[in-house]
Design a protein around this motif. Structure first.
Motif, PDB file in Angstrom:
ATOM      1  N   ARG A 126       4.277   4.766   7.682  1.00 26.91           N
ATOM      2  CA  ARG A 126       5.000   5.052   6.904  1.00 26.91           C
ATOM      3  C   ARG A 126       5.547   4.246   6.477  1.00 26.91           C
ATOM      4  NH1 ARG A 126       6.924  11.195   8.023  1.00 26.91           N
ATOM      5  NH2 ARG A 126       4.765  11.154   8.542  1.00 26.91           N
ATOM      6  N   TRP A 127       6.460   4.090   7.079  1.00 28.89           N
ATOM      7  CA  TRP A 127       7.421   2.261   7.006  1.00 28.89           C
ATOM      8  C   TRP A 127       6.880   0.759   7.163  1.00 28.89           C
ATOM      9  CZ3 TRP A 127       6.202   4.581  11.939  1.00 28.89           C
ATOM     10  CH2 TRP A 127       5.974   3.914  12.361  1.00 28.89           C
ATOM     11  N   LYS A 128       5.682   1.057   6.408  1.00 24.00           N
ATOM     12  CA  LYS A 128       5.331  -0.939   6.614  1.00 24.00           C
ATOM     13  C   LYS A 128       4.075  -0.561   5.378  1.00 24.00           C
ATOM     14  CE  LYS A 128       4.400  -5.064   8.753  1.00 24.00           C
ATOM     15  NZ  LYS A 128       4.231  -4.932  10.330  1.00 24.00           N
ATOM     16  N   PRO A 129       4.204  -0.123   4.220  1.00 21.18           N
ATOM     17  CA  PRO A 129       3.429  -0.455   3.482  1.00 21.18           C
ATOM     18  C   PRO A 129       2.204  -1.801   3.177  1.00 21.18           C
ATOM     19  CG  PRO A 129       5.494  -0.424   1.473  1.00 21.18           C
ATOM     20  CD  PRO A 129       5.484  -0.350   3.586  1.00 21.18           C
ATOM     21  N   LEU A 130       1.004  -2.005   2.726  1.00 17.39           N
ATOM     22  CA  LEU A 130       0.817  -2.595   2.504  1.00 17.39           C
ATOM     23  C   LEU A 130       1.531  -3.949   1.255  1.00 17.39           C
ATOM     24  CD1 LEU A 130      -3.186  -1.380   2.291  1.00 17.39           C
ATOM     25  CD2 LEU A 130      -2.256  -2.817   4.611  1.00 17.39           C
ATOM     26  N   SER A 131       1.136  -5.310   2.551  1.00 16.34           N
ATOM     27  CA  SER A 131       1.452  -6.305   1.109  1.00 16.34           C
ATOM     28  C   SER A 131       0.257  -7.020   0.522  1.00 16.34           C
ATOM     29  CB  SER A 131       2.281  -7.460   2.342  1.00 16.34           C
ATOM     30  OG  SER A 131       2.629  -8.356   1.062  1.00 16.34           O
ATOM     31  N   VAL A 132       1.158  -6.515  -0.638  1.00 15.29           N
ATOM     32  CA  VAL A 132      -0.834  -6.750  -1.873  1.00 15.29           C
ATOM     33  C   VAL A 132      -0.348  -6.781  -2.951  1.00 15.29           C
ATOM     34  CG1 VAL A 132      -2.820  -5.733  -3.070  1.00 15.29           C
ATOM     35  CG2 VAL A 132      -1.920  -4.995  -1.115  1.00 15.29           C
ATOM     36  N   SER A 133      -0.941  -8.064  -3.228  1.00  7.34           N
ATOM     37  CA  SER A 133      -0.245  -9.224  -4.620  1.00  7.34           C
ATOM     38  C   SER A 133      -0.871  -8.125  -6.053  1.00  7.34           C
ATOM     39  CB  SER A 133      -1.119 -10.406  -4.641  1.00  7.34           C
ATOM     40  OG  SER A 133      -0.864 -11.176  -6.101  1.00  7.34           O
ATOM     41  N   SER A 134      -0.556  -8.073  -6.823  1.00  6.85           N
ATOM     42  CA  SER A 134      -1.561  -7.038  -8.039  1.00  6.85           C
ATOM     43  C   SER A 134      -1.938  -8.264  -8.688  1.00  6.85           C
ATOM     44  CB  SER A 134       0.001  -6.728  -8.923  1.00  6.85           C
ATOM     45  OG  SER A 134       1.025  -7.586  -8.950  1.00  6.85           O
ATOM     46  N   THR A 135      -1.265  -9.467  -8.363  1.00 10.05           N
ATOM     47  CA  THR A 135      -1.984 -10.921  -9.360  1.00 10.05           C
ATOM     48  C   THR A 135      -3.262 -11.143  -9.016  1.00 10.05           C
ATOM     49  OG1 THR A 135      -0.361 -11.254 -10.102  1.00 10.05           O
ATOM     50  CG2 THR A 135      -2.361 -12.986 -10.734  1.00 10.05           C
ATOM     51  N   TYR A 136      -3.670 -11.258  -7.357  1.00  7.32           N
ATOM     52  CA  TYR A 136      -4.068 -12.152  -6.729  1.00  7.32           C
ATOM     53  C   TYR A 136      -5.576 -11.238  -5.953  1.00  7.32           C
ATOM     54  CZ  TYR A 136      -2.790 -16.539  -7.657  1.00  7.32           C
ATOM     55  OH  TYR A 136      -1.570 -17.586  -8.749  1.00  7.32           O
ATOM     56  N   CYS A 137      -5.066 -10.246  -5.718  1.00  8.25           N
ATOM     57  CA  CYS A 137      -5.790  -9.209  -4.563  1.00  8.25           C
ATOM     58  C   CYS A 137      -6.727  -8.473  -5.502  1.00  8.25           C
ATOM     59  CB  CYS A 137      -4.974  -8.389  -3.375  1.00  8.25           C
ATOM     60  SG  CYS A 137      -6.195  -7.067  -2.554  1.00  8.25           S
ATOM     61  N   THR A 138      -7.704  -8.921  -5.440  1.00  8.84           N
ATOM     62  CA  THR A 138      -8.944  -8.047  -5.940  1.00  8.84           C
ATOM     63  C   THR A 138      -9.710  -7.418  -5.353  1.00  8.84           C
ATOM     64  OG1 THR A 138     -10.160  -9.478  -5.236  1.00  8.84           O
ATOM     65  CG2 THR A 138      -9.787  -9.796  -7.103  1.00  8.84           C
ATOM     66  N   ARG A 139      -9.571  -6.763  -3.853  1.00 11.66           N
ATOM     67  CA  ARG A 139     -10.132  -5.417  -3.269  1.00 11.66           C
ATOM     68  C   ARG A 139      -9.416  -4.990  -2.055  1.00 11.66           C
ATOM     69  NH1 ARG A 139     -12.219  -4.358  -7.436  1.00 11.66           N
ATOM     70  NH2 ARG A 139     -14.680  -3.418  -8.202  1.00 11.66           N
TER      71      ARG A 139
END
Length: 360
Positions: A126-139
């Motif tokens: 709950r306190w640690k969401p996935l760290s995802v790049s909106s530009t480079y993460c495709t899947r």
């Protein structure tokens, strides 16, 4: 000419692995690397410098140690060295195999200007969401529907990037459980030893089975901060004569091939690769629902008990020990389930397709 154009579109993959990935998902990683090699897809494996790679990995991938200098304040230098090494490999896609390496992979993707794929093997905190790049993460690849549902619930904007790819294993030709009627039954249980009291109900059920005259040997696979307390609990319950503790680091299959019954005594927040492998060798499964429990289908792949109910655990184990032919039938059903849903070839094909889409 057409064949050359197709090959030009084949990816060059850099896999980013943590120490946890190497130890917990070694079979998956080996199969993925071999599958990439079979398709002539170049692969590099970024892994901890403290890990000693086996020939199974080095034969299928270029191994890159990270960090090079495992001392404080060397983070920027280690990242620069890793980036330079990957620039020489020239990956077209990165694949982060563990959430703990998500931030590192995100930085690498920005520095190398290449897309990346992230695998989420556990329920989100709950306190640690996935760290995802909106530009480079495709899947974002998940091995279980339960993980997919929880990630989307926590971060709805990621729904369009989610891809479920079942982790693959090789299913035995026939169930191994109770294949030798004259032999003493072997039970194998696995769980992280974080709190010894999490094992009290389970070990209490094992003790009552012994009191009731059942004969068996048990191996408990795991390690953690509660090791010492667990040894004391086994001593207090007079179980050391039938229960052996072994660390998770040893080769799993060497233990699982002797198991008649595999037990998951507690819910798990991560996809349980040991459960998958136990099912694959044809052991009868006893487990509890909760957490990532997609593999546990009551009556089809496993017998289900309540994790905090000593009587429920004991009755489930009694049923498997008393009705051995029924246990073998359930293990056979589980093997069919794996062949239909957890094929290694389908896992490899789906993963390569994700790589191609990322670079396409």
């Amino acid at each position: 000419m057409a064949q050359e154009q197709i090959k030009d579109k084949w990816p060059r993959v850099a896999l980013i692995a943590s120490e946890y990935t190497i130890s917990e998902y070694s079979s998956f990683l080996q199969r993925l690397l071999v599958g990439l090699a079979d398709e002539s897809i170049p692969a590099a494996l970024v892994c901890p410098s403290s890990w000693e790679p086996s020939s199974a990995f080095t034969a299928a991938a270029e191994v890159i140690a990270h960090p090079v200098f495992n001392v404080p304040f060397m983070g920027p230098l280690n990242m620069r060295l890793l980036t330079e090494r990957l620039m020489r490999f020239k990956p077209t896609v990165l694949h982060c195999l563990c959430e703990s390496q998500a931030s590192t992979t995100r930085r690498l993707a920005h520095g190398l200007d290449v897309p990346y794929v992230l695998t989420a093997n556990s329920l989100p905190k709950r306190w640690k969401p996935l760290s995802v790049s909106s530009t480079y993460c495709t899947r974002i690849i998940v091995p279980a529907q339960s993980i997919r549902d929880r990630v989307i619930r926590a971060q709805p904007h990621l729904a369009g990037r989610m891809e479920r790819i079942n982790m693959g294993t090789f299913a035995a030709q026939s169930a191994q459980c109770f294949s030798e009627p004259s032999q003493v039954a072997t039970l194998v249980a696995a769980h992280r030893f974080r709190k010894a009291d999490e094992y009290e109900d389970f070990l209490g059920a094992v003790r009552h089975l012994l009191i009731d005259g059942y004969e068996f040997m048990m191996v408990v696979v795991g390690n953690g901060r509660a090791d010492e307390r667990l040894w004391k609990l086994l001593t207090a319950l007079d179980l050391l004569r039938v229960v052996t503790l072994v660390p998770r680091e040893i080769p799993w299959r060497s233990i699982l091939v002797s198991a008649d019954v595999f037990i998951r005594p507690r819910p798990s927040r991560v996809f349980d690769s040991l459960l998958l492998e136990a099912m694959g060798v044809g052991a009868a499964i006893a487990g509890c629902r909760g957490g990532v429990d997609d593999l546990i289908v009551d009556g089809q792949t496993a017998m289900v008990f309540e994790p905090n109910d000593e009587l429920s655990i004991m009755r489930t184990l009694q049923h498997l020990l008393d009705k051995r032919e029924a246990a073998r039938q359930m293990a056979t059903s589980a093997l069919e389930y794996l062949r239909e849903n957890h094929s290694v070839s389908r896992m490899i094909a789906a993963t390569i397709q994700v790589y191609r889409e990322a670079t396409g």
